[in-house]
Design an enzyme around this catalytic site. Structure first.
Site, PDB file in Angstrom:
ATOM      1  N   CYS A  98       0.844  -1.194   0.000  1.00 46.60           N
ATOM      2  CA  CYS A  98       0.000   0.000   0.000  1.00 46.60           C
ATOM      3  C   CYS A  98       0.881   1.248   0.000  1.00 46.60           C
ATOM      4  CB  CYS A  98      -0.912   0.014   1.225  1.00 46.60           C
ATOM      5  SG  CYS A  98      -2.115  -1.324   1.252  1.00 46.60           S
ATOM      6  N   HIS A 134      13.671   7.303 -15.700  1.00 50.15           N
ATOM      7  CA  HIS A 134      13.223   5.911 -15.582  1.00 50.15           C
ATOM      8  C   HIS A 134      11.723   5.817 -15.809  1.00 50.15           C
ATOM      9  CE1 HIS A 134      12.625   1.865 -14.184  1.00 50.15           C
ATOM     10  NE2 HIS A 134      11.783   2.282 -13.275  1.00 50.15           N
ATOM     11  N   HIS A 164      10.381  -6.935  -8.509  1.00 54.51           N
ATOM     12  CA  HIS A 164       9.205  -7.191  -7.677  1.00 54.51           C
ATOM     13  C   HIS A 164       9.205  -8.605  -7.113  1.00 54.51           C
ATOM     14  CE1 HIS A 164       7.403  -3.366  -8.614  1.00 54.51           C
ATOM     15  NE2 HIS A 164       7.547  -3.583  -9.905  1.00 54.51           N
TER      16      HIS A 164
END
Length: 699
Positions: free
Chosen positions: A456, A582, A635
């Site tokens: 979150c 980026h 990730h």
């Protein structure tokens, strides 16, 4: 619809689920063989900062409903608690349209519609048996410019689902994030459905056209409370919109709703005990928005007099915000008025700049770097929390941060990277950190919003005109450069990302807010250069996210002011200073001209989970500057092998020249742990060295 590479290992269902989202890697044991699978591609949900894992489909794909479907289980859980809900499903057309064929597969996802519909029929039947009277089916892709084959699929799909009759709940067909007027013929073909929902916060102009396309008994759900922002709803304007519908359809055929899911807003304002009361009065979070809906509905049903006190209080709040000194800063507006065309331009074209940069930086072929952050350890979070609570002094905290920077620089020495970063140990969030150092922002304590999975974010809120009182990052970057053997890269978040990952103002155009942010960042960029930082990265991962969902004038206008904002922020430096940027997600086809127009010296882009063929656009457009497509997914805790990185680089070299290729991860490493970070970067650096050796021999 789980791809075979995940099902073939006979993983526990929860491990299989997480393997798709995060990847899965474990060595061979006595109990079973090694498993090494990367995660599926994760992309943004339309133009929001919410993410989803892209459905990845096979030739001859088969679909089946799980034994205990989540929508049914959650409906029954709520029912047992005494609450009868309206389940929400992503519609079949959107599911397929937002999906893609797996690598090596040729299927067009929409061709699988007839195979998918029986699963929806079964699920709707189970929901009806569980007691659901209505089900919302979201088809948000209807706001896109759709190919004819997709557009023509709605009618047969919903005729089939509608033919279930009493065996299924009544269907509320929902769209949001844009208008559907360009697809109004689709809507006219759906008159067998109970209700249609539209977003009239984003596009109020569509209301009357949609009303005209409804069936004689169809209900309209009017989305008048903003599901994407935190400002109080203007009751007077919202009621006027709803009354346009009730006057033509009757009150019994109109529902009052939020524009979209309230997933994109924080839970409740009641948790915010530290917000300034003046500012707090301007806000409305999810619980407050639900209350707003009841007030608007009552005003429409029983007349404005029935909610007179609420209407008067609301009008007072709206007026107070408009006239507040916190909102308006004449000095900021004066500086904006003095912007000239020259302020958007670097001093020389790229060939001149890159020659000076190479002379200044002396980088090898296939230079390696990281995107910015290194792991935010438990110790960093503890010390930051202590400092925030006043349990340690500013001097103690600063010494702790310096020690963290020393450690990160030493690790980069050991890894053999070519351009260093300071690791960002002092930063809580890539937008919040800057917002806390700018005027015009306020911050919450508990206003968390889901970004993906269990991650979150707590977006800052732009409440007024923005300026930079003093330098924000120079101290840490200057210190890091003073102890580094290699060039140190200064790290900033760009104006569009600061805007998009905040809750922006809704009282002035976003282009004005972006320009204010750009001026503040321009001052920071110039100060970094003056402090001896000659590589400066200004991240814009949200540039693609802000792109209007349809082609046309709105998209052209957005790209124009977004590009200008970036250029304004970086164009004040010398030719010898190298500007990086980026970007997350490699869907560049829709706005490649804008990418080129940024005029950044080096682009780093997420690419590890995308097909490298997407890089072909850089070839087709003869992109002249340097590029670092990410070689591994940050990730996931999964560690890519050196050979895997080599394979990725080799694939990239089919589309990019070796002179323009940088080697880097997909994104910042903030969420990773140190062991996997070091192992992955070691393999990345070794792969880069092998290509240098290969090309040195060739020359």
């Amino acid at each position: 619809a789980t791809p075979p590479r995940y099902t073939q290992h006979n993983l526990d269902p929860i491990d299989e689920f997480f393997a798709m989202g995060r990847g899965h890697q474990k060595p061979q044991t006595d109990k079973g063989p090694a498993v090494d699978v990367p995660s599926l591609e994760m992309v943004k949900w339309f133009d929001s900062n919410y993410h989803y894992v892209k459905p990845t489909l096979q030739d001859g794909q088969k679909f089946k409903l799980n034994a205990n479907p989540k929508p049914v289980a959650e409906f029954l859980e709520a029912k047992e608690a005494g609450v009868v809900t309206r389940p929400v499903l992503l519609g079949p057309v959107s599911f397929l349209t937002l999906g893609k064929a797996d690598r090596g597969q040729k299927v067009d996802p929409i061709d699988l519609l007839q195979d998918l519909l029986p699963v929806y029929e079964e699920l709707l039947t189970k929901l009806k048996e569980a007691g659901a009277e209505t089900v919302q089916i979201d088809e948000p892709v209807l706001v896109f410019d759709l190919p004819p084959r997709v557009k023509n699929s709605f009618k047969p799909a919903y005729e089939k689902l509608g033919s279930l009759g009493d065996k299924a709940p009544r269907l509320v067909f929902a769209t949001y994030f844009g208008d559907i007027v360009h697809n109004i013929d689709v809507l006219r073909s759906l008159q067998n459905l109970y209700a249609i929902h539209i977003d009239v916060v984003r596009n109020p102009e569509q209301l009357e056209t949609v009303i005209g396309a409804l069936g004689p008994k169809q209900t309209l759900s009017v989305g008048v409370v903003d599901g994407r922002n935190i400002w109080k709803t203007n009751f007077k304007k919202a009621i006027e919109k709803v009354e346009v519908a009730t006057q033509k359809l009757g009150k019994d055929r109109v529902l009052v709703a939020s524009s979209s899911s309230l997933l994109h807003t924080p839970h409740t304002l009641a948790s915010e005990k530290k917000l300034d009361e003046e500012v707090k009065d301007w806000f409305s979070f999810a619980c407050e928005k639900a209350k707003e809906l009841t007030i608007i509905a009552k005003a429409v049903t029983d007349g404005p007099a029935s909610v007179r006190d609420e209407m008067e209080a609301n009008a007072k709040s709206i007026e107070a915000r408009a006239t507040s000194k916190l909102t308006n800063d004449p000095k900021v507006k004066e500086r904006q008025a003095k912007i000239t065309d020259e302020m958007f331009e670097r001093k020389s074209p790229f060939p001149t700049r890159i020659a000076q940069q190479q002379s200044n930086l002396n980088l090898p072929m296939f230079p390696t770097t990281t995107i910015g952050s290194f792991p935010q350890t438990k110790d960093i979070r503890i010390q930051r929390n202590k400092f925030t609570k006043g349990e340690i002094t500013a001097e103690e905290y600063e010494k702790f941060i310096e020690k963290e920077i020393q450690d990160v620089v030493k690790i980069q020495d050991e890894l053999g990277l070519d351009v260093y970063v300071h690791g960002e140990p002092e930063r809580n969030d890539m937008v919040q950190y800057f917002g806390e150092r700018l005027t015009g922002y306020v911050f919450t304590t508990h206003a968390w919003v889901q970004s993906y999975g269990s991650r979150c974010v707590r977006p800052p809120i732009i409440v007024g005109d923005i300026s930079r009182p003093k330098a924000m990052t120079v101290k840490e970057s200057k210190y890091a450069a003073s102890i580094s053997k290699k060039p140190m890269k200064g790290m900033l978040t760009g104006p569009i990302t600061c805007l998009r990952w905040s809750f922006p103002r809704d009282d002035i155009h976003q282009s004005q807010q972006a320009q204010q942010l750009a001026l503040a960042l321009r001052d920071e960029v110039v100060d970094l250069e003056s402090a001896g930082i000659f590589v400066i990265q200004v991240d814009e991962p949200a540039l693609r996210e802000g792109l209007p969902l349809r082609s046309g004038l709105a998209r052209e206008d957005y790209l124009s002011w977004a590009v200008k904002s970036f250029r304004l922020s970086v164009a004040g430096v010398k030719d010898s200073t190298q500007i990086h940027s980026h970007f997350c997600y490699s869907e560049f086809q829709d706005f490649f001209s804008a990418i080129a127009a940024l005029d950044a010296d080096v682009l780093s882009i997420e690419n590890s989970k995308s097909d490298a063929k997407l890089l072909k656009v850089f070839v087709d457009e003869a992109y002249p500057r340097h590029i670092g497509p990410g070689v591994y997914d940050i990730h996931s805790p999964r560690i890519p092998s050196e050979q895997e990185v080599r394979d990725r680089v080799q694939e990239m070299l089919e589309y990019l020249s070796p002179e323009q290729l940088w080697i880097d991860p997909d994104c910042g490493l903030k969420t990773r742990q140190w062991p996997e970070t070091k192992a992955a970067l070691t393999n990345m650096v070794n792969a880069a060295k092998s290509f240098r050796a290969q090309y040195a021999k060739a020359s």
